[in-house]
Design an enzyme around this catalytic site. Structure first.
Site, PDB file in Angstrom:
ATOM      1  N   HIS A   1     -12.602  25.746   6.069  1.00 43.48           N
ATOM      2  CA  HIS A   1     -10.964  25.555   5.461  1.00 43.48           C
ATOM      3  C   HIS A   1     -10.309  25.907   4.211  1.00 43.48           C
ATOM      4  O   HIS A   1     -10.894  24.861   3.260  1.00 43.48           O
ATOM      5  CB  HIS A   1     -11.215  23.630   5.278  1.00 43.48           C
ATOM      6  CG  HIS A   1     -11.262  23.627   6.964  1.00 43.48           C
ATOM      7  ND1 HIS A   1     -10.382  23.147   7.372  1.00 43.48           N
ATOM      8  CD2 HIS A   1     -12.790  23.383   7.792  1.00 43.48           C
ATOM      9  CE1 HIS A   1     -11.498  22.573   8.900  1.00 43.48           C
ATOM     10  NE2 HIS A   1     -12.608  22.792   9.284  1.00 43.48           N
TER      11      HIS A   1
ATOM     12  N   SER B   1       0.419  -1.589   0.027  1.00 41.08           N
ATOM     13  CA  SER B   1      -0.001   0.125  -0.221  1.00 41.08           C
ATOM     14  C   SER B   1       0.619   0.780   0.012  1.00 41.08           C
ATOM     15  O   SER B   1       2.299   0.846   0.148  1.00 41.08           O
ATOM     16  CB  SER B   1      -0.776  -0.328   1.130  1.00 41.08           C
ATOM     17  OG  SER B   1      -0.490  -0.020   2.796  1.00 41.08           O
TER      18      SER B   1
ATOM     19  N   GLY C   1      -8.355  26.459  15.348  1.00 37.08           N
ATOM     20  CA  GLY C   1      -7.628  27.966  15.064  1.00 37.08           C
ATOM     21  C   GLY C   1      -8.075  28.552  15.127  1.00 37.08           C
ATOM     22  O   GLY C   1      -7.146  29.543  16.088  1.00 37.08           O
TER      23      GLY C   1
ATOM     24  N   LEU D   1      -2.264   9.899  -5.879  1.00 34.52           N
ATOM     25  CA  LEU D   1      -1.624  10.906  -7.124  1.00 34.52           C
ATOM     26  C   LEU D   1      -0.871  10.569  -8.684  1.00 34.52           C
ATOM     27  O   LEU D   1      -1.209  10.917  -9.242  1.00 34.52           O
ATOM     28  CB  LEU D   1      -0.063  11.420  -6.243  1.00 34.52           C
ATOM     29  CG  LEU D   1       0.536  11.793  -5.627  1.00 34.52           C
ATOM     30  CD1 LEU D   1       1.917  11.730  -5.037  1.00 34.52           C
ATOM     31  CD2 LEU D   1       0.180  13.483  -6.415  1.00 34.52           C
TER      32      LEU D   1
ATOM     33  N   TYR E   1      -5.476   9.762  12.717  1.00 33.04           N
ATOM     34  CA  TYR E   1      -4.204   8.427  12.813  1.00 33.04           C
ATOM     35  C   TYR E   1      -4.725   7.745  11.879  1.00 33.04           C
ATOM     36  O   TYR E   1      -3.918   6.706  11.648  1.00 33.04           O
ATOM     37  CB  TYR E   1      -4.189   8.536  14.456  1.00 33.04           C
ATOM     38  CG  TYR E   1      -3.465   9.122  15.495  1.00 33.04           C
ATOM     39  CD1 TYR E   1      -1.989   9.733  14.647  1.00 33.04           C
ATOM     40  CD2 TYR E   1      -3.793   9.882  16.502  1.00 33.04           C
ATOM     41  CE1 TYR E   1      -1.559  10.512  15.634  1.00 33.04           C
ATOM     42  CE2 TYR E   1      -2.960  10.758  17.464  1.00 33.04           C
ATOM     43  CZ  TYR E   1      -2.432  11.238  16.783  1.00 33.04           C
ATOM     44  OH  TYR E   1      -1.292  12.299  17.741  1.00 33.04           O
TER      45      TYR E   1
ATOM     46  N   GLY F   1       1.480   4.904  -3.880  1.00 38.13           N
ATOM     47  CA  GLY F   1       0.649   7.139  -4.498  1.00 38.13           C
ATOM     48  C   GLY F   1      -0.358   6.547  -5.796  1.00 38.13           C
ATOM     49  O   GLY F   1      -0.082   7.208  -6.534  1.00 38.13           O
ATOM     50  N   LYS F   2      -1.490   5.746  -5.394  1.00 37.63           N
ATOM     51  CA  LYS F   2      -2.642   5.639  -6.177  1.00 37.63           C
ATOM     52  C   LYS F   2      -3.460   6.921  -6.447  1.00 37.63           C
ATOM     53  O   LYS F   2      -3.456   7.177  -7.511  1.00 37.63           O
ATOM     54  CB  LYS F   2      -3.273   4.350  -5.967  1.00 37.63           C
ATOM     55  CG  LYS F   2      -3.075   3.177  -6.046  1.00 37.63           C
ATOM     56  CD  LYS F   2      -4.072   2.354  -5.910  1.00 37.63           C
ATOM     57  CE  LYS F   2      -5.207   2.300  -4.697  1.00 37.63           C
ATOM     58  NZ  LYS F   2      -3.613   1.076  -3.995  1.00 37.63           N
TER      59      LYS F   2
ATOM     60  N   CYS G   1     -10.709  27.436  11.078  1.00 37.87           N
ATOM     61  CA  CYS G   1     -11.809  26.468  11.954  1.00 37.87           C
ATOM     62  C   CYS G   1     -11.161  25.932  13.303  1.00 37.87           C
ATOM     63  O   CYS G   1     -10.691  27.380  14.103  1.00 37.87           O
ATOM     64  CB  CYS G   1     -11.266  24.975  11.078  1.00 37.87           C
ATOM     65  SG  CYS G   1     -13.245  24.670  11.968  1.00 37.87           S
TER      66      CYS G   1
ATOM     67  N   GLN H   1     -10.792  29.299  16.541  1.00 34.89           N
ATOM     68  CA  GLN H   1     -11.536  29.623  17.512  1.00 34.89           C
ATOM     69  C   GLN H   1     -10.875  29.370  19.019  1.00 34.89           C
ATOM     70  O   GLN H   1     -11.019  30.448  20.162  1.00 34.89           O
ATOM     71  CB  GLN H   1     -12.494  27.773  17.435  1.00 34.89           C
ATOM     72  CG  GLN H   1     -13.463  27.397  16.913  1.00 34.89           C
ATOM     73  CD  GLN H   1     -14.566  26.695  16.522  1.00 34.89           C
ATOM     74  OE1 GLN H   1     -14.164  26.058  17.940  1.00 34.89           O
ATOM     75  NE2 GLN H   1     -15.238  26.168  15.794  1.00 34.89           N
TER      76      GLN H   1
ATOM     77  N   GLU I   1      -7.633  25.670   2.902  1.00 36.34           N
ATOM     78  CA  GLU I   1      -6.502  24.369   2.409  1.00 36.34           C
ATOM     79  C   GLU I   1      -7.458  23.746   1.683  1.00 36.34           C
ATOM     80  O   GLU I   1      -6.915  22.706   0.458  1.00 36.34           O
ATOM     81  CB  GLU I   1      -5.847  23.842   3.618  1.00 36.34           C
ATOM     82  CG  GLU I   1      -7.299  23.210   4.661  1.00 36.34           C
ATOM     83  CD  GLU I   1      -7.617  23.397   5.399  1.00 36.34           C
ATOM     84  OE1 GLU I   1      -8.384  24.134   5.721  1.00 36.34           O
ATOM     85  OE2 GLU I   1      -8.144  22.561   6.113  1.00 36.34           O
TER      86      GLU I   1
HETATM   87  N1  GLN Z   1     -14.060  21.214  16.983  1.00 41.93           N
HETATM   88  C1  GLN Z   1     -14.627  22.535  16.322  1.00 41.93           C
HETATM   89  C2  GLN Z   1     -15.423  22.294  16.373  1.00 41.93           C
HETATM   90  O1  GLN Z   1     -16.210  21.201  15.566  1.00 41.93           O
HETATM   91  C3  GLN Z   1     -13.246  22.527  15.489  1.00 41.93           C
HETATM   92  C4  GLN Z   1     -13.418  21.674  13.846  1.00 41.93           C
HETATM   93  C5  GLN Z   1     -12.649  21.957  13.192  1.00 41.93           C
HETATM   94  O2  GLN Z   1     -11.712  22.345  13.226  1.00 41.93           O
HETATM   95  N2  GLN Z   1     -13.206  21.091  11.719  1.00 41.93           N
HETATM   96  O3  GLN Z   1     -16.379  23.586  15.820  1.00 41.93           O
END
Ligand code: GLN
Length: 551
Positions: free
Chosen positions: A508, A13, A384, A19, A54, A16-17, A382, A386, A510
Site C-alpha cells: 500500500h 462529530s 488491484g 486534521l 462503510y 476534523g479533529k 493490493c 491481484q 498510499e
Molecule cells: N483481499 C486481498 C488479500 O487479502 C487484498 C487485500 C487488500 O487489498 N488490502 O490479499
C-alpha cells in the site's frame, strides 16, 4: 520533560479533529519542535482492522503493522512524527489490557477493578508512554464528541493527567462548531457555550477554542465566546472552511498566531517558523497549470473516507506536477453492468485500489483490461494488483478459469492464492501479513526508475499473494515481476513490458505519501497520465520516460 496538548471535540462529530491535531503538529514541527501524536477512539473494537470501510472508512496501517484509525494518516502526512501501535488506543484495547491484567491476578492486589482508577490509570499510562526524552510535545486526540457516554473515561483520564504532571505542562484545546443560521443571518455561539459547559462539568477548562465556521468569525462573537467560555480572547481561534485544500489549515492557524500562543503557554524552546516548503506546496494546489482525470475503480466509492490515503496520494502526485487531479469515482459493479467504454472513456489513467471479497471483482478486471489494451496508464494496489494478474492470466495466457482462491476456492488456475503462513489462521483480528516489509527492485523497470533505489520498504495488509507456479509463464508473456521480497519468494510488484505505464503492487504505497514528499509511484503514474493527456502520445520504459511537462 515533554509537554502535552489534548484535543477534544464538541457540538457535532466530523469537525476534523484529526486534521486539527495534524496541523498543530505540523506548525510545532516547523518551529523546530519534536512532536508525537496519539488518538483515543471510544469504541469497543480492539482496533479498526475488523470493521467495514462503510463503518469506519480506511484502515490506516503503520510500519509496525498496527491497523489504526485514518486520522493517523493525517498525522503522518502533516508531520514526520514516528507513529507506532502506541499511538492509537480504543476503549476495547484499554479494557483488554485491564482485563488481561486482572486475569493474571498480579496487578490489582485483590482490589475491585474499576473505571476509576484502573481504567483511567491504563489510559494515563498510554499517554506517558509517548512522552519520551526525544519528544517535546505529545498531542493527544480524544475521539468522539464531548457529552458522549463512551468518551468519559478518556476525558476523566486527561483531567487527572494535568494534576499528575502539572497544569502548566498541559494545554486543553476544544474544537467546536459555530453554525451560521441563514434565517437569522447570524453565527450562533450557544452550541459552543454548551459544549464548553459540558467539559467544565467534568473538570476540564479548555485553554483554547478552535471554532469551525463557514463564515468569518467577527471580533464581537470571539469576545462573547471568550467571556462565556472563560478563555482568553486571543485563544479563540477561527478555523474557517478551506476553499481549496485541507493543507491550508496549518497556514491559517499560523495566521491566527496559534504556534506562538502554544509555544508561550507551554514555555517551549522553539525556533522561528519555516513555512517555505509548505507554502510552496499550497500554492501549487491553488494554482495548478495542468489537469488530469483519473478513474478510481473500487467497491466502497460512496464512502468518502474508504480510500482516503489513495485520494490524498493522488493529490500529492498532482502537486508534484502542478496538476489538478480530478478523480472519477467508479463503482466496480457498474463497469460490469454498463461496460468499461461508457464509464472509462476519456480518463487519462485508471487506478484499482485494495479491497476484500467478491463483489465488484469482475468489474475491476474489466477496467484493467480496458487500460491494458488501450495503453492507458494503470496503477493497481493490493487487490488491484491481484486483479491485474487475474486479468492477464485470463486474457493473455488464455487461462479462462484463472482466479484468486479468495473468490473461487477450487478454480482451475489459482494465480492468486492464500499465503503459506495464512493456512490455519482462523482469527480475523490483526492476523494478515501486515506492516513494513522490504522489497528488492529489478533494474531498468518502471518501479526502479520511480524509486531510484534498489531496496525499498512498503506497508502491507493482505492474506493472498501471486502464485509463483505461474511466474515463468507470466513473465514470458510480458507481465514481469519487477519487485520481489529480498529472498525472491514473494512477488511485490508486477508491470507490463510493452505498455506506457502499467504497474501493480501488492503493498500500500498510499500510506507513505506526503504532500511535500509525494510517493514516487503515484508521482510517475500521474506523470504518465498527464503525458497521455497533453501530448496524446504515450511513452513506455524504453521511450523518453513517462514524465509530465515541466511543472
Ligand atoms: N483481499 C486481498 C488479500 O487479502 C487484498 C487485500 C487488500 O487489498 N488490502 O490479499
Amino acid at each position: 520533560m515533554s509537554k502535552h496538548i489534548f484535543v477534544t471535540g464538541g457540538v457535532v462529530s466530523s469537525l476534523g479533529k484529526g486534521l486539527t491535531c495534524a496541523s498543530i503538529g505540523m506548525i510545532l514541527e516547523q518551529r523546530g519542535l519534536r512532536v508525537r501524536l496519539q488518538k483515543f477512539d471510544p469504541y469497543i473494537n480492539v482496533d479498526p482492522g475488523t470493521m467495514s470501510p462503510y463503518q469506519h472508512g480506511e484502515v490506516y496501517v503503520l510500519d509496525d503493522g498496527s491497523e489504526t484509525d485514518l486520522d493517523l494518516g493525517h498525522y503522518e502526512r502533516f508531520t514526520h512524527a514516528t507513529l507506532t501501535k502506541d499511538c492509537n488506543y480504543t476503549t476495547g484495547k484499554i479494557y483488554l489490557s485491564v482485563i488481561q491484567k486482572e486475569r493474571e491476578g498480579r496487578y490489582y492486589e485483590g482490589k475491585t477493578v474499576q473505571v476509576i482508577p484502573h481504567v483511567t490509570d491504563e489510559i494515563k499510562a498510554a499517554i506517558h508512554q509517548l512522552a519520551t526524552d526525544d519528544v517535546d510535545v505529545v498531542i493527544t486526540e480524544i475521539g468522539g464528541t464531548v457529552g458522549d457516554i463512551e468518551s468519559l473515561p478518556f476525558l476523566e483520564a486527561i483531567r487527572q493527567f494535568a494534576i499528575d504532571v502539572g497544569r502548566e505542562n498541559c494545554v486543553y484545546i476544544h474544537l467546536t462548531l459555530v453554525p451560521y443560521l441563514k434565517a437569522a443571518a447570524e453565527l450562533k455561539t450557544k452550541p459552543t457555550q454548551h459544549s464548553v459547559g459540558a467539559l467544565r462539568q467534568i473538570g476540564i477548562q479548555p485553554d483554547f477554542l478552535i471554532c469551525r465556521t463557514e463564515q468569518p468569525l467577527p471580533a464581537d462573537d470571539k469576545d462573547k465566546i471568550a467571556l462565556f467560555c472563560n478563555v482568553d480572547k486571543k485563544a479563540v481561534i477561527e478555523e474557517r472552511d478551506k476553499q481549496y485544500s485541507i493543507y491550508e489549515v496549518p497556514l491559517s492557524f499560523v495566521k491566527n498566531g496559534l504556534d506562538s500562543l502554544l509555544v508561550k503557554r507551554l514555555a517551549l524552546k522553539a525556533s522561528p517558523l519555516d513555512l517555505t516548503a509548505w507554502t510552496d506546496m499550497v500554492d501549487r494546489v491553488i494554482n495548478p497549470k495542468h489537469e488530469v482525470r483519473i478513474a478510481v475503480v473500487g467497491k466502497y466509492m460512496k464512502h468518502r473516507d474508504a480510500y482516503k490515503s489513495v485520494y490524498e496520494s493522488l493529490d500529492h502526485a498532482g502537486i508534484a506536477h502542478r496538476s489538478r487531479v480530478s478523480v472519477v469515482r467508479i463503482e466496480a459493479e457498474e463497469v460490469g453492468a454498463r461496460g468499461a467504454d461508457a464509464l472509462l472513456g476519456g480518463v487519462d489513467g485508471v487506478l484499482v485500489p485494495g479491497g476484500f471479497g467478491m463483489r465488484g471483482i469482475e468489474g475491476k478486471i474489466e477496467a484493467i483490461r480496458y487500460a491494458r489494451t488501450r495503453g492507458i496508464p494503470f496503477f493497481g494496489i493490493c487487490l488491484g494488483m491481484q486483479c491485474a494478474v487475474i486479468e492477464f492470466a485470463r486474457s493473455v495466457l488464455e487461462l479462462e478459469d484463472a482466479n484468486s482462491t479468495e473468490f473461487e476456492k477450487d478454480c482451475d488456475h489459482p494465480v492468486i492464492a492464500l499465503m503459506e503462513d495464512q493456512h490455519g489462521v482462523t482469527k480475523r483480528g490483526g492476523t494478515m501479513r501486515l506492516g513494513a516489509w522490504p522489497c528488492s527492485l529489478e533494474p531498468d523497470r518502471l518501479a526502479r526508475k520511480a524509486y531510484g533505489v534498489e531496496q525499498i520498504s512498503e506497508r502491507h495488509r493482505h492474506r493472498y499473494e501471486f502464485n509463483n507456479t505461474y511466474r515463468d509463464a507470466m513473465e514470458k508473456a510480458g507481465l514481469v515481476a519487477s519487485g520481489k521480497s529480498p529472498d525472491g519468494q514473494i512477488v511485490e510488484i508486477v508491470e507490463l513490458a510493452d505498455h506506457p505505464w502499467f504497474v501493480a503492487v501488492q503493498f500500500h504505497p498510499e500510506f507513505k505519501s506526503k504532500p511535500t514528499e509525494p510517493h514516487p509511484l503515484f508521482r510517475d503514474f500521474i506523470g504518465a497520465a498527464l503525458n497521455r493527456r497533453e501530448t496524446g502520445r504515450t511513452t513506455g520504459i524504453d521511450g523518453a520516460s513517462a514524465k509530465a511537462p515541466t511543472p
